[in-house]
Design a protein around this motif. Structure first.
Motif, PDB file in Angstrom:
ATOM      1  N   GLY A   3      53.785-100.719 -17.237  1.00  0.00           N
ATOM      2  CA  GLY A   3      55.100-100.437 -16.678  1.00  0.00           C
ATOM      3  C   GLY A   3      55.118 -99.415 -15.559  1.00  0.00           C
ATOM      4  O   GLY A   3      54.138 -99.171 -14.868  1.00  0.00           O
ATOM      5  N   ARG A   5      57.674 -97.458 -12.279  1.00  0.00           N
ATOM      6  CA  ARG A   5      58.725 -97.707 -11.291  1.00  0.00           C
ATOM      7  C   ARG A   5      58.159 -97.590  -9.883  1.00  0.00           C
ATOM      8  O   ARG A   5      57.332 -96.734  -9.601  1.00  0.00           O
ATOM      9  CB  ARG A   5      59.860 -96.696 -11.470  1.00  0.00           C
ATOM     10  CG  ARG A   5      60.936 -96.760 -10.386  1.00  0.00           C
ATOM     11  CD  ARG A   5      62.088 -95.854 -10.682  1.00  0.00           C
ATOM     12  NE  ARG A   5      63.030 -95.821  -9.562  1.00  0.00           N
ATOM     13  CZ  ARG A   5      64.272 -95.400  -9.637  1.00  0.00           C
ATOM     14  NH1 ARG A   5      64.740 -94.949 -10.787  1.00  0.00           N
ATOM     15  NH2 ARG A   5      65.059 -95.395  -8.584  1.00  0.00           N
ATOM     16  N   ASP A   8      62.642 -97.466  -4.418  1.00  0.00           N
ATOM     17  CA  ASP A   8      63.886 -98.222  -4.415  1.00  0.00           C
ATOM     18  C   ASP A   8      63.866 -99.293  -3.321  1.00  0.00           C
ATOM     19  O   ASP A   8      63.235 -99.132  -2.278  1.00  0.00           O
ATOM     20  CB  ASP A   8      65.084 -97.307  -4.159  1.00  0.00           C
ATOM     21  CG  ASP A   8      65.392 -96.418  -5.346  1.00  0.00           C
ATOM     22  OD1 ASP A   8      64.753 -96.596  -6.392  1.00  0.00           O
ATOM     23  OD2 ASP A   8      66.273 -95.541  -5.220  1.00  0.00           O
ATOM     24  N   GLY A  63      66.337 -99.368  -8.181  1.00  0.00           N
ATOM     25  CA  GLY A  63      64.981 -99.075  -8.616  1.00  0.00           C
ATOM     26  C   GLY A  63      64.244-100.333  -9.033  1.00  0.00           C
ATOM     27  O   GLY A  63      64.828-101.255  -9.604  1.00  0.00           O
ATOM     28  N   TYR A  65      61.461-101.778 -11.439  1.00  0.00           N
ATOM     29  CA  TYR A  65      60.770-101.430 -12.668  1.00  0.00           C
ATOM     30  C   TYR A  65      59.770-102.521 -13.044  1.00  0.00           C
ATOM     31  O   TYR A  65      59.929-103.681 -12.674  1.00  0.00           O
ATOM     32  CB  TYR A  65      61.771-101.241 -13.815  1.00  0.00           C
ATOM     33  CG  TYR A  65      62.762-100.130 -13.576  1.00  0.00           C
ATOM     34  CD1 TYR A  65      62.508 -98.849 -14.039  1.00  0.00           C
ATOM     35  CD2 TYR A  65      63.950-100.362 -12.901  1.00  0.00           C
ATOM     36  CE1 TYR A  65      63.407 -97.821 -13.819  1.00  0.00           C
ATOM     37  CE2 TYR A  65      64.852 -99.344 -12.674  1.00  0.00           C
ATOM     38  CZ  TYR A  65      64.582 -98.074 -13.135  1.00  0.00           C
ATOM     39  OH  TYR A  65      65.469 -97.059 -12.905  1.00  0.00           O
ATOM     40  N   ASN A  67      56.907-104.135 -16.223  1.00  0.00           N
ATOM     41  CA  ASN A  67      56.421-104.166 -17.608  1.00  0.00           C
ATOM     42  C   ASN A  67      55.112-104.946 -17.692  1.00  0.00           C
ATOM     43  O   ASN A  67      54.803-105.575 -18.692  1.00  0.00           O
ATOM     44  CB  ASN A  67      57.466-104.747 -18.578  1.00  0.00           C
ATOM     45  CG  ASN A  67      57.861-106.175 -18.234  1.00  0.00           C
ATOM     46  OD1 ASN A  67      57.465-106.730 -17.204  1.00  0.00           O
ATOM     47  ND2 ASN A  67      58.664-106.788 -19.092  1.00  0.00           N
ATOM     48  N   GLU A 115      61.281-104.102 -18.611  1.00  0.00           N
ATOM     49  CA  GLU A 115      60.794-103.232 -17.556  1.00  0.00           C
ATOM     50  C   GLU A 115      61.332-101.815 -17.764  1.00  0.00           C
ATOM     51  O   GLU A 115      62.506-101.634 -18.078  1.00  0.00           O
ATOM     52  CB  GLU A 115      61.234-103.760 -16.189  1.00  0.00           C
ATOM     53  CG  GLU A 115      60.733-105.165 -15.883  1.00  0.00           C
ATOM     54  CD  GLU A 115      61.685-106.251 -16.325  1.00  0.00           C
ATOM     55  OE1 GLU A 115      62.359-106.083 -17.366  1.00  0.00           O
ATOM     56  OE2 GLU A 115      61.769-107.274 -15.622  1.00  0.00           O
ATOM     57  N   ARG A 116      60.492-100.795 -17.555  1.00  0.00           N
ATOM     58  CA  ARG A 116      60.915 -99.420 -17.826  1.00  0.00           C
ATOM     59  C   ARG A 116      60.000 -98.412 -17.152  1.00  0.00           C
ATOM     60  O   ARG A 116      58.920 -98.745 -16.674  1.00  0.00           O
ATOM     61  CB  ARG A 116      60.932 -99.163 -19.328  1.00  0.00           C
ATOM     62  CG  ARG A 116      59.562 -99.219 -19.985  1.00  0.00           C
ATOM     63  CD  ARG A 116      59.667 -99.204 -21.495  1.00  0.00           C
ATOM     64  NE  ARG A 116      60.378-100.385 -21.985  1.00  0.00           N
ATOM     65  CZ  ARG A 116      60.952-100.458 -23.193  1.00  0.00           C
ATOM     66  NH1 ARG A 116      60.891 -99.429 -24.014  1.00  0.00           N
ATOM     67  NH2 ARG A 116      61.563-101.551 -23.580  1.00  0.00           N
ATOM     68  N   TRP A 117      60.457 -97.147 -17.174  1.00  0.00           N
ATOM     69  CA  TRP A 117      59.601 -96.049 -16.721  1.00  0.00           C
ATOM     70  C   TRP A 117      59.889 -94.809 -17.544  1.00  0.00           C
ATOM     71  O   TRP A 117      60.828 -94.774 -18.322  1.00  0.00           O
ATOM     72  CB  TRP A 117      59.778 -95.788 -15.223  1.00  0.00           C
ATOM     73  CG  TRP A 117      61.034 -95.058 -14.834  1.00  0.00           C
ATOM     74  CD1 TRP A 117      62.305 -95.260 -15.321  1.00  0.00           C
ATOM     75  CD2 TRP A 117      61.145 -94.010 -13.879  1.00  0.00           C
ATOM     76  NE1 TRP A 117      63.197 -94.428 -14.720  1.00  0.00           N
ATOM     77  CE2 TRP A 117      62.516 -93.629 -13.824  1.00  0.00           C
ATOM     78  CE3 TRP A 117      60.234 -93.350 -13.045  1.00  0.00           C
ATOM     79  CZ2 TRP A 117      62.979 -92.629 -12.989  1.00  0.00           C
ATOM     80  CZ3 TRP A 117      60.721 -92.358 -12.206  1.00  0.00           C
ATOM     81  CH2 TRP A 117      62.067 -92.011 -12.188  1.00  0.00           C
ATOM     82  N   SER A 136      65.310 -98.062 -19.284  1.00  0.00           N
ATOM     83  CA  SER A 136      65.282 -99.480 -18.947  1.00  0.00           C
ATOM     84  C   SER A 136      66.701-100.003 -18.792  1.00  0.00           C
ATOM     85  O   SER A 136      67.602 -99.603 -19.529  1.00  0.00           O
ATOM     86  CB  SER A 136      64.560-100.279 -20.048  1.00  0.00           C
ATOM     87  OG  SER A 136      64.722-101.671 -19.864  1.00  0.00           O
ATOM     88  N   HIS A 137      66.892-100.890 -17.832  1.00  0.00           N
ATOM     89  CA  HIS A 137      68.202-101.523 -17.670  1.00  0.00           C
ATOM     90  C   HIS A 137      68.546-102.383 -18.882  1.00  0.00           C
ATOM     91  O   HIS A 137      69.718-102.520 -19.256  1.00  0.00           O
ATOM     92  CB  HIS A 137      68.224-102.378 -16.405  1.00  0.00           C
ATOM     93  CG  HIS A 137      68.107-101.588 -15.147  1.00  0.00           C
ATOM     94  ND1 HIS A 137      68.931-100.531 -14.853  1.00  0.00           N
ATOM     95  CD2 HIS A 137      67.255-101.689 -14.097  1.00  0.00           C
ATOM     96  CE1 HIS A 137      68.605-100.022 -13.681  1.00  0.00           C
ATOM     97  NE2 HIS A 137      67.588-100.702 -13.204  1.00  0.00           N
ATOM     98  N   TRP A 177      63.104 -90.279 -23.200  1.00  0.00           N
ATOM     99  CA  TRP A 177      62.130 -90.528 -22.153  1.00  0.00           C
ATOM    100  C   TRP A 177      61.470 -89.195 -21.812  1.00  0.00           C
ATOM    101  O   TRP A 177      61.822 -88.151 -22.347  1.00  0.00           O
ATOM    102  CB  TRP A 177      62.792 -91.168 -20.917  1.00  0.00           C
ATOM    103  CG  TRP A 177      63.719 -90.261 -20.138  1.00  0.00           C
ATOM    104  CD1 TRP A 177      64.442 -89.181 -20.615  1.00  0.00           C
ATOM    105  CD2 TRP A 177      64.019 -90.348 -18.751  1.00  0.00           C
ATOM    106  NE1 TRP A 177      65.166 -88.612 -19.618  1.00  0.00           N
ATOM    107  CE2 TRP A 177      64.930 -89.306 -18.443  1.00  0.00           C
ATOM    108  CE3 TRP A 177      63.615 -91.205 -17.730  1.00  0.00           C
ATOM    109  CZ2 TRP A 177      65.433 -89.100 -17.163  1.00  0.00           C
ATOM    110  CZ3 TRP A 177      64.131 -90.990 -16.462  1.00  0.00           C
ATOM    111  CH2 TRP A 177      65.030 -89.963 -16.187  1.00  0.00           C
TER     112      TRP A 177
END
Length: 208
Positions: A3, A5, A8, A63, A65, A67, A115-117, A136-137, A177
């Motif tokens: 994963g 980020r 942008d 952003g 992201y 995974n 997907e995440r950071w 994560s969204h 996080w």
């Protein structure tokens, strides 16, 4: 590596709809004739110009992201501090958009962590990696899910789903996080199935 980020990117936001729709609704101020919807704003423009274009055209920074999972062979042939001569980064898993999450008869099912950071990832054994939390969204904000990835088979297993800590009071680390997260080994260097992570002054231990 799992994963993370990227920088942008500019994406068109629906609040502006489209120039045609704005004119049809009589709201001529919603979008501008000067908007180029085939090309996002130039990232090197001054912030003042980008903000104006965002307001007039509906572009916003978003952003990016990931995974996906990558490995790097440290036993390769290399000289000094240089990278590998004949190998290097290899993709183990390409990732799945939104973690492949979907609803099945009212039950949320995911194929992988979304997907995440700023999450935590640690090896639990020579062939198993665990991932916890992050932003994560798919989680709407900070995550509280725990996943295991089998490096040999290339498959994910969900241990705790998103939202599981809502009814567990203080029995889990909960949503978070930017925390420390590691797998522990015994005196011989072998992995023991424990995970430890910290936030502020509280330490958590997970036995597997």
């Amino acid at each position: 590596m799992f994963g993370g980020r990227d920088d942008d990117v500019w994406r068109y936001h629906n609040s502006c709809n489209s120039f045609v729709n704005a004119m049809a609704s009589g709201n001529s101020q919603a979008c501008s004739n000067s908007c180029n919807y085939d090309s996002p704003p130039d990232p090197v423009k001054p912030d003042s110009e980008k903000m104006q274009e965002e307001t007039e055209c509906g572009y916003i920074p978003v952003g990016v992201y990931f995974n996906d999972i990558w490995t790097y062979d440290l036993n390769c042939t290399r000289y000094g501090d240089h990278s590998c001569v004949d190998s290097g980064w290899q993709m183990v898993h390409p990732g799945v958009v939104y973690g492949g999450c979907r609803k099945n008869n009212g039950t949320r099912i995911c194929d992988a962590p979304a997907e995440r950071w700023r999450h935590g990832a640690a090896l639990l054994s020579n062939h198993s990696m665990l991932v916890y939390g992050g932003f994560s969204h798919e989680s709407a904000d900070y995550c509280d899910d725990l996943w295991s990835f089998d490096i040999k088979s290339g498959t994910w297993t969900e241990i705790y789903p998103v939202g599981h800590s809502a009814n567990n009071n203080n029995s889990t680390p909960g949503k978070r996080w930017r925390f420390s997260f590691l797998g522990a080994t015994d005196e011989t260097g072998k992995f023991i199935h424990h995970l430890i992570w910290w936030s502020q002054t509280v330490a958590w231990l997970c036995k597997r």
